[in-house]
Design a protein around this motif. Structure first.
Motif, PDB file in Angstrom:
ATOM      1  N   ALA A 115       5.661 101.146  10.327  1.00 31.23           N
ATOM      2  CA  ALA A 115       5.750 101.317   8.870  1.00 31.23           C
ATOM      3  C   ALA A 115       4.422 101.005   8.204  1.00 31.23           C
ATOM      4  O   ALA A 115       3.986 101.702   7.280  1.00 31.23           O
ATOM      5  N   LYS A 116       3.742  99.966   8.671  1.00 33.70           N
ATOM      6  CA  LYS A 116       2.423  99.608   8.130  1.00 33.70           C
ATOM      7  C   LYS A 116       1.411 100.722   8.389  1.00 33.70           C
ATOM      8  O   LYS A 116       0.685 101.154   7.488  1.00 33.70           O
ATOM      9  N   ASP A 117       1.394 101.199   9.617  1.00 33.44           N
ATOM     10  CA  ASP A 117       0.397 102.203   9.988  1.00 33.44           C
ATOM     11  C   ASP A 117       0.664 103.563   9.339  1.00 33.44           C
ATOM     12  O   ASP A 117      -0.273 104.311   9.040  1.00 33.44           O
ATOM     13  N   LEU A 118       1.935 103.875   9.114  1.00 35.60           N
ATOM     14  CA  LEU A 118       2.309 105.188   8.572  1.00 35.60           C
ATOM     15  C   LEU A 118       2.414 105.195   7.052  1.00 35.60           C
ATOM     16  O   LEU A 118       2.611 106.258   6.455  1.00 35.60           O
ATOM     17  N   GLY A 119       2.308 104.037   6.437  1.00 33.79           N
ATOM     18  CA  GLY A 119       2.372 103.977   4.979  1.00 33.79           C
ATOM     19  C   GLY A 119       3.756 104.256   4.418  1.00 33.79           C
ATOM     20  O   GLY A 119       3.890 104.882   3.358  1.00 33.79           O
ATOM     21  N   VAL A 120       4.797 103.773   5.101  1.00 33.55           N
ATOM     22  CA  VAL A 120       6.173 103.965   4.633  1.00 33.55           C
ATOM     23  C   VAL A 120       6.355 103.265   3.281  1.00 33.55           C
ATOM     24  O   VAL A 120       5.875 102.157   3.065  1.00 33.55           O
ATOM     25  N   GLU A 121       7.070 103.925   2.366  1.00 36.13           N
ATOM     26  CA  GLU A 121       7.231 103.400   1.002  1.00 36.13           C
ATOM     27  C   GLU A 121       8.113 102.161   0.932  1.00 36.13           C
ATOM     28  O   GLU A 121       7.910 101.288   0.083  1.00 36.13           O
ATOM     29  N   ARG A 122       9.118 102.082   1.806  1.00 28.73           N
ATOM     30  CA  ARG A 122      10.104 100.994   1.696  1.00 28.73           C
ATOM     31  C   ARG A 122      10.756 100.772   3.043  1.00 28.73           C
ATOM     32  O   ARG A 122      11.152 101.733   3.724  1.00 28.73           O
ATOM     33  N   VAL A 123      10.882  99.507   3.443  1.00 29.93           N
ATOM     34  CA  VAL A 123      11.539  99.149   4.688  1.00 29.93           C
ATOM     35  C   VAL A 123      12.622  98.110   4.393  1.00 29.93           C
ATOM     36  O   VAL A 123      12.363  97.120   3.700  1.00 29.93           O
TER      37      VAL A 123
END
Length: 332
Positions: A115-123
């Motif tokens: 998620a950090k590397d892919l720039g996910v908006e919300r986890v």
């Protein structure tokens, strides 16, 4: 955050809560990608029970949460991740703790790293009320001390800490979601309500249980799934952990008597020693505070315990559902 049109990944989508969450996210208008556990039978777990119309709206990804490459592939292009995949049974964690570390801790690390590397908006990372252990005070709020009373709860505490560290270290937009004792259709046979209902519906007069003194805060699965969605919509809860609870409790014994009354009043409870947890491992009281979720989201409890139990019993009465459960053995 509006979920309409968002590309959403649900890990553990083939499981109990995950499959209900998938259905609610479809209703929200999200583009749903379901991460299911790869197996040679090509089984999609409880998703196989959904209608063709619903399945046609879902993208299925079969993989293993322990595999960082598969996780990263599944998450590519996703806006929001609901991470529910986990090993959950407490008795099984007594003799296979390594698998809980691999799945729950390392699996969560794979999610937050991608998620950090892919720039996910919300986890949203799924925790459990078991991390609190036996209540030191009630209602149990999010500031309650963590008590690892089983290898399972220890692994979930570890997963929570990994997730929190990524918020603090990398500003990952993350919330730790902590459901209390969810029940309802499709629940695992190792849980107490399916254990009681399936024994009763199979005509057993002696209902085998472990300790009936502990109390639980019981939340119907539709309310739990709605809690995940409302938390995802709230910007106020980024960087927080948040209970989904009813602010109430009932003992296992009283719960069993209520189900006996509804299904077979002549049945009796008998103690099965193999179902007893070690004394220091048993969580004797769970009574969760829902103040935080009520203050920061539009969530509210929709089902009373009696309504939820009635729906659950009706689901189990369907022979196609009941036959999937082995009521005559102790499911760990």
């Amino acid at each position: 955050m509006n979920l309409l049109g968002k590309k959403v990944l649900i890990t553990g989508a083939d499981g109990f809560i995950g499959s209900h969450l998938v259905e609610q996210l479809i209703e929200e208008g999200a583009q749903v990608k379901a991460f299911v556990y790869y197996n040679s039978f090509n089984s999609w777990g409880w998703l196989d029970s959904l209608s063709k119309d619903k399945l046609d709206q879902i993208e299925i990804f079969a993989g293993d949460i322990r595999d960082p490459n598969g996780v990263r592939t599944a998450m590519a292009g996703c806006d929001i991740v609901f991470h529910l995949a986990a090993l959950i049974a407490i008795p099984f964690s007594y003799h296979s703790p390594d698998s809980y570390i691999d799945t729950n801790v390392k699996g969560t690390l794979n999610i937050v790293q991608a998620a950090k590397d892919l720039g996910v908006e919300r986890v949203l990372v799924t925790s459990t009320s078991e991390v609190y252990g036996t209540a030191q005070y009630i209602p149990i709020d999010e500031k309650h001390p963590r008590q690892p009373q089983s290898p399972y709860s220890a692994s979930k505490i570890g997963a929570d800490c990994i997730a929190e560290s990524f918020y603090r270290s990398f500003d990952l937009p993350l919330t730790i979601v902590r459901p209390f004792n969810t029940y309802g259709p499709r629940q695992s046979a190792r849980a107490v309500i399916p254990t009681i209902i399936t024994q009763l519906l199979n005509g057993m007069e002696s209902i085998k249980l472990g300790d009936i003194i502990p109390t639980r805060d019981l939340l119907f699965v539709q309310d739990t799934a709605r809690g995940f969605i409302e938390i995802a919509k709230s910007e106020k809860l980024i960087g927080h952990d948040c209970n989904i609870a009813t602010n109430s409790e009932i003992s296992v014994g009283d719960l069993a008597q209520e189900l006996i009354k509804q299904i077979n009043p002549s049945a009796k409870i008998v103690t099965d020693e193999q179902r007893m947890r070690p004394e220091k491992s048993e969580v004797f009281r769970l009574f969760g505070s829902n103040e935080k979720i009520l203050e920061n989201t539009n969530w509210k409890q929709s089902y009373t315990l009696s309504q939820g139990l009635a729906e659950t019993i009706e689901w189990f009465k369907n022979p196609d559902n009941l036959k999937q459960y082995k009521a005559n053995i102790y499911n760990i």
